[in-house]
Design an enzyme around this catalytic site. Structure first.
Site, PDB file in Angstrom:
ATOM      1  N   HIS A   1      -5.980  -0.141   4.806  1.00  5.93           N
ATOM      2  CA  HIS A   1      -5.490   1.240   4.674  1.00  5.93           C
ATOM      3  C   HIS A   1      -6.684   2.165   4.901  1.00  5.93           C
ATOM      4  O   HIS A   1      -7.472   2.396   3.993  1.00  5.93           O
ATOM      5  CB  HIS A   1      -4.908   1.427   3.259  1.00  5.93           C
ATOM      6  CG  HIS A   1      -4.367   2.804   2.982  1.00  5.93           C
ATOM      7  ND1 HIS A   1      -3.398   3.028   2.038  1.00  5.93           N
ATOM      8  CD2 HIS A   1      -4.643   4.022   3.516  1.00  5.93           C
ATOM      9  CE1 HIS A   1      -3.109   4.334   1.998  1.00  5.93           C
ATOM     10  NE2 HIS A   1      -3.868   4.955   2.877  1.00  5.93           N
TER      11      HIS A   1
ATOM     12  N   THR B   1       0.834  -1.199   0.000  1.00  8.07           N
ATOM     13  CA  THR B   1       0.000   0.000   0.000  1.00  8.07           C
ATOM     14  C   THR B   1       0.868   1.248   0.000  1.00  8.07           C
ATOM     15  O   THR B   1       1.910   1.301   0.642  1.00  8.07           O
ATOM     16  CB  THR B   1      -1.037   0.005   1.153  1.00  8.07           C
ATOM     17  OG1 THR B   1      -2.072   0.940   0.840  1.00  8.07           O
ATOM     18  CG2 THR B   1      -0.438   0.379   2.497  1.00  8.07           C
TER      19      THR B   1
ATOM     20  N   CYS C   1      -3.262   8.816   6.886  1.00  9.49           N
ATOM     21  CA  CYS C   1      -3.916   7.502   6.939  1.00  9.49           C
ATOM     22  C   CYS C   1      -3.063   6.517   7.739  1.00  9.49           C
ATOM     23  O   CYS C   1      -1.864   6.713   7.906  1.00  9.49           O
ATOM     24  CB  CYS C   1      -4.070   6.914   5.540  1.00  9.49           C
ATOM     25  SG  CYS C   1      -5.066   7.871   4.411  1.00  9.49           S
TER      26      CYS C   1
END
Lengths: 206, 159
Positions: B44, B21, B27
């Protein structure tokens, strides 16, 4: 407010004021770099927050992002984006030195870039404010150099964001030719939802 | 085989796969791993709590709903809750230069939310690379459970 259901006349109005703002930004930028700066027709982008990284073509590219909040009668954010190389070239021009490929981005370069953002964004916001008869004041700029996806999501979610699900954004592209190089950058204007209503009201399009 | 996990997504894989990711700014990525099964899942998420949103159709957007969904799918795929360990990455406060009164940065809230929700499921956190002011990407190697965390600022860190 339901962004999806904005009427086309409202979108036209918003694009038009963005055009006025961008025009002033472009002439401010051209005075700094000493070249003619071209702008495209501003695009209105309405996208889910998780897709915000699509505002930059390659989300993994290292870019410079300069964020300024604005406050007054309307509130929101502006984000100025350049590739790291183009930002460096621009700073070299501003500081009147030979453009080089050396990628050093020290204190001097960073504060010069923030100053460029200050001038470009202030020109945009004051033109907008004058036209709409609203008070709009920019905050001090914050600069980050990082991957585009991180920069975009973090910028949007920093501070108070009153619409966390959908991004409403007016995107303008700047472009100018420096020798054999075309430099380009983007300015994103991200008004809060309430402020978008205020803008439409000032345009008599509410 | 590399499997990409986009923002507000989660994926589960096992054995020799790699879950990948990118673009972790504020995040947070939660990596869950059952070492006995060599089974792992990567989430995520964007936001600390689904109550912040009007649109909750995608659970992977949020720490609370996303963790629930990830844990549920791990168990469905054969993981044993007692063997699951967690690692968390991200939660940066990239624009810390703009000072705001009485404001807890979203990255900080995301880290807290990841911890609270993992604790709720009784899953221990064995490693983390969180906070600070830069973006990260994660490669989750499912043969070993190792996370390779990459950033423009800090280079490569093994977790």
């Amino acid at each position: 407010m339901d962004f999806i259901n904005l009427e086309s006349i409202q979108l036209d109005g918003i694009r038009e004021i963005a055009n006025i703002g961008s025009g002033h930004s472009a002439s401010a930028l051209s005075q700094i770099v000493g070249h003619k700066v071209m702008i495209n027709v501003p695009e209105v982008k309405i996208i889910p927050v998780e897709k915000i990284s699509t505002l930059w073509e390659n989300p993994n590219e290292i870019i410079t992002g300069i964020l300024l909040d604005f406050l007054g009668d309307i509130t929101g954010k502006t984000l100025l984006l350049f590739t790291k190389n183009d930002a460096k070239y621009m700073v070299d021009i501003l500081l009147g030195r030979e453009t080089s490929d050396a990628m050093l981005f020290g204190e001097m370069e960073q504060s010069s870039l923030k100053e460029i953002a200050n001038i470009v964004v202030s020109a945009y916001l004051s033109a907008l404010g004058t036209f709409l008869e609203l008070m709009v004041i920019p905050s001090v700029p914050a600069l980050v150099i990082d991957d585009a996806a991180s920069v975009l999501t973090s910028a949007y979610l920093s501070g108070d964001t009153d619409n966390i699900d959908t991004v409403f954004c007016i995107k303008t592209q700047f472009e100018f030719v420096q020798g054999e190089k075309i430099l380009e950058g983007y300015m994103l204007f991200l008004p809060d939802t309430d402020s978008l209503k205020t803008i439409l009201k000032a345009l008599h399009l509410d | 085989m590399k499997i990409i996990v986009h923002i507000a997504e989660y994926k589960i894989a096992h054995n020799s796969g790699i879950l990948l990711t990118n673009g972790l700014g504020s995040c947070v990525a939660i990596a869950l791993y059952d070492g006995r099964q060599k089974l792992g899942g990567l989430l995520h998420f964007l936001l600390p709590d689904s109550s912040l949103s009007v649109d909750v159709s995608n659970p992977a957007k949020f720490a609370d709903m996303g963790t629930d969904q990830l844990v549920y799918d791990m168990l469905e795929s054969g993981a044993n809750i007692k063997n699951i360990r967690a690692k968390i990455v991200g939660g940066a406060n990239m624009f810390s230069q703009i000072r705001r009164a009485n404001y807890v940065p979203i990255g900080t809230r995301n880290i807290e939310a990841a911890k609270t929700n993992l604790e709720r499921h009784g899953i221990p956190i064995v490693a983390e690379d969180t906070g600070k002011d830069f973006g990260r990407s994660v490669e989750f190697h499912l043969d070993s459970g190792i996370l390779i965390v990459k950033s423009f600022k800090m280079g490569v860190v093994e977790l």
